[in-house]
Design an enzyme around this catalytic site. Sequence first.
Site, short mmCIF file in Angstrom:
data_model
loop_
_atom_site.label_atom_id
_atom_site.label_comp_id
_atom_site.label_asym_id
_atom_site.label_seq_id
_atom_site.Cartn_x
_atom_site.Cartn_y
_atom_site.Cartn_z
N HIS A 252 0.80 -1.22 0.00
CA HIS A 252 0.00 0.00 0.00
C HIS A 252 0.83 1.27 0.00
CE1 HIS A 252 -3.50 2.48 0.29
NE2 HIS A 252 -4.30 1.51 0.70
N ASP B 94 -2.67 1.64 -4.35
CA ASP B 94 -3.86 1.94 -3.54
C ASP B 94 -4.98 0.95 -3.86
OD1 ASP B 94 -3.34 5.52 -3.85
OD2 ASP B 94 -2.52 4.02 -2.44
#
Lengths: 324, 449, 401
Positions: B422, B426
């Site tokens: 992450h 995303d």
Amino acid sequence: MAQVTFLEAIRQALFEEMERDPTVVLLGEDVGVYGGAFKVSAGLLERFGWERVIDTPISETAIIGAAVGMSYAGLRPVAEMQFIDFIACCFNQLTNFVAKSHYRWGAPVPMVVRGPSGGGVHGGPFHSANPEMYFVHTPGLKVIYPSTAYDAKGLLKSAIRDNNPVLFFEHKFLYRRIKEEIPAEDYTVPIGKAAVRREGRDLTIISYAAMMHTSLEAANLLSKEGIEAEVMDLRTLYPLDREAILASVRKTNKLLVVHEDTRTGGIAGEIAAIVCEEAFEDLDGPILRVTSLDTPVPYSPPLEERFLPNAEKVAAAARELARF
Amino acid sequence: MPVDVIMPQMGESIFEGTITKWLKKPGERVERDEPLFEISTDKVDAEIPAPSAGVLKEIKVGEGQTVPIQTVVGVIDTDGKTSAPAPAKTEPPKPAAVETTPAPPPASSRATAQAPVAATPAARVDGEKVRSSPLVRRLAKEHGIDLAQLCGSGAGGRISKKDILAAIETGGAAAPAATLPATGRAPTAPAAPAAASGVPGGQVHIALESAVPRQRMYFGHYEVQPMNVMRQRIAEHMLASKRVSPHVYSIDEADMTRIVEIRERTKAEFEKRHELKLTFMPFFIRACIEGLRAFPMVNSSVDGTNVVLHKEINIGMAVALDWGLIVPVIKNAEEKNFLGLQRSVTDLAERARNKKLKPDEVQESTFSITNPGVFGGLMGLPVISQPNVAILGLGTIQKRPVVINDAIAIRSMVYLTLSYDHRVVDGAIAHQFMHKVKTALENWNENVL
Amino acid sequence: MNVSLTRQQHLELYYYMKLNRMLEEQMERLFRQNKIVGGLYSSLGQEATSVGTAYALELRDWMAPMIRNIGALLVKGFKPRDIFTQHMARYTAPTLGKDGTSHFGDLKERHVVSPISMLGDLIPVMAGVAMAGRYLGQKIVAMTWIGDGGTSTGAFHEGMNLAAAQRAPFVCVVENNQWAYSTPVRFQVPLRDLADRAKAYGISSYIVDGNDVVAVYTTSKEAVERCRAGEGPILIEAKTMRMKGHAQHDPAEYVPQEMVEYWKARDPIIRYEQYLTEKKLWDPKTKAEIDARIERELQEEQEFAENSPLPPPELAEQGVFCEGCHTIEAQWERPIEEVMPPKSSVRPEWTVKNFGGIEVVEGRTPAPTVGLSGDGRKPPARAVGKKAKSGKTVGRSKVRR
């Protein structure tokens, strides 16, 4: 608590032990009427009588031999060597009779051999000895070499109460030069335990007897330069406090051993071997030693000064080690 | 003339190798590319071919010994054919005979500099041994720090306790730029990105630690099994990956009915024509390639504050071994056709099990796929294989009742799990990527034969 | 002093001597069978000295035997098995195998101090034992033995000197067996009678036929009781002969055969057997009984020893120090208050009775002499120079007693 000298602390130990235990007797040359060459036993004859404070002929072998016989019969004799240098005259009795007695035939020898040792007093080659290692090397003997008045009294008491033969070296340089407040009540110091005199983190200096004070002096010099030395006082040379030594090395990772004994065969070698065996991977530098020269003790002051370690020599070695 | 035989680098994260077997004795003749010795590293056990033809003159590193990569392990006396000039002995051993064994690309050399320390102290640039102390070496080993990368403030440039403690605290090699070799291994990677506060831009070094005091594990009856090198490195890699990449998971399911049917229909012919079994893997790879093309962020690596977008698509394929786990890489998967992919998959898996992978076949992946479903279970949540930013986990393909057009149908379904980093991927990207893959699978229209 | 023996005591003397001899003969056999570890020493021909002297001690007295005093150990209460196991290095030996031969003892019950191999060292130790016994109020006597050779050591001298200076209740038995290893006594000691050494310490001495057990006993008894009464140390010279070599490995070919024959004719046990027969203190039956008893005993004791285990190897690491395994206890036989303040207090000053100079006698200028002691005794007969009538000094002198 009173301020007493190193010598007075020893005398107090003898006094109190003889008071406490009727089996404690003192024998040696000139210990009675004269009170001892250094007056360590002054007043003892007066208090305890001819049977307990015995002036002997000049016969170190006989002094030690008689002490053994007394031990066998149930007494706790304290034998004095007028100067510890003369212990060489009874080397046979000590190493063959005394040291081997319990191991060989289960006969404990609860005696103490004590006397003034060490140099720095212009005593020359026969009145300045540090013969501790001959006896550290002999299994069956305990060897003590205190550096403070408190320890001297406590360790001498422990030695007298111990069922084993104990050699108790009293550094004559310290006799009247150091004073300390010691408790009035009965206390002992355990044999076989070192003491950290000064905490530090940059290196460990291990020493004993007069050189302990020299090491502290050096540590003060070093502190001004930002080097904080941990100073450890062995107090007992055999048995060595291995745990304390290793713990300090693991903390500072650098070790310097200082002793007044000559270099070769001095306890620094033994300590270095132990540390290498058990804490090799905790060393951040070589193990250094500051010791006396490998010569007999010379007489003239500039010669003796060259012979002995001093605070400057210790500080120089410590600096070298700290910078490694 | 003498040619150096060197310990190759078997993967980006591999910095040392253990010689398990010499296949030739000194004095024996060996041909170019003929297997000369076998090694074991954390990720791969491999046969290493001889860099040139000649007589094996000398063995410098014996069986059972572990040395850093690039170490000269032996010398071949060539039979007069001129090969690339032997590297100067004083420089760090360069890959010898360039035209034979693919040399570990220089780009990886910067990473190699930050190696977990081998048993022997790392060599300095000029061949001089690093001066330290037993304490320093122990601490370096415990914390996986390469002493060659540290600057020593002790006497004579020695690395002192102070230096190693500082290095441990900052979590990596201090001042790497100052100690980089000047020639031969000049990194082509751009200069390290300016360190963000608290992020030094160096590699994370993992020491295997326990969460409870060790003695609490030893009770009752037990047997202690020391880890082999590969297991140790796997353990370290997993820890490092989890520590470095914030793992987030996206789960989807794909209807594989169409592909199952295609496969059923064509597999016999496929096998006859190409002498190769038709598996599901090439389907999944193809689908991933589509997804990666559409979402290049998922095909990248993270270097501090820089994102390295890879132009090639190199698919790492996790293979379970009896003794561990390995991820051989299909290079330039986007350029292969279906057959090429299947061939690569089969070939790599087989050679992985036979310890016949080449060094460059286990490095430079850009995306990985793992198939925990083959052992049963609905799905898995895999650990990202560094330095990728994502890994796709495949579940079991099994028939399930699903709702299609408001009716229940029995379809062959598979759960797909994407573990993604992450820091750069995303959720939106991840899910869209997954959707692309799913769509590619569900709408397969390519001729596989 | 009236020292007489009962018939029973007479027989006991024989028993111990014979046991001593037969035990040693058995050990020699064992040695030749390779069952003895290390060396073996023999006291053949000296049994009367060992047994006779030790027999004069009481239970409470202390002794420290030397290598050729197995007879004394037996008298003091050790058993043949102790001797066997000590020589065979077994775990059942008194020292558990830590030391061999006669290097063992028993402080608490039999009051026996173990010797070491260095000679002379027992003298100061036993002097210390004697001094301690006196200090504790015990009326004990400490006895030890030393050979003619051992009296050459510094330790002997220092110990005797200390014992004498302290008037310790200590009996030193000098066993003059004519040989110190291969050195005859005349090269060891410049004296014909070792008892003369006592003069150097100002103590009394005896010379006794070491092969006459009754004479040895009565002399020793007298000496021990004089000591006990506080007369100070006493030296006994027992004249005897070492009938074998220094140890098993020494065939003693350096001893002239005539000397061996001379002493063989004076064998202590044969002499005593004749004595007992003459004095009708026994008959052949009694003798046979005692001999049989000895044989049986030795057989049993040897079996015990041979069946005993060797010590476990770990024992080597144990016992260097006493860590609570012993309690040191003194047996007080006088009120402790006597040695504690205030009763123990004295004035720490010397009372000097003689000031030690050369005395001038009215009318005579004393000639320069050596050896003139300060208390006016006659100078010994070895004056270096005599007053010359003719102005010439007569220089040479001979020492003859």
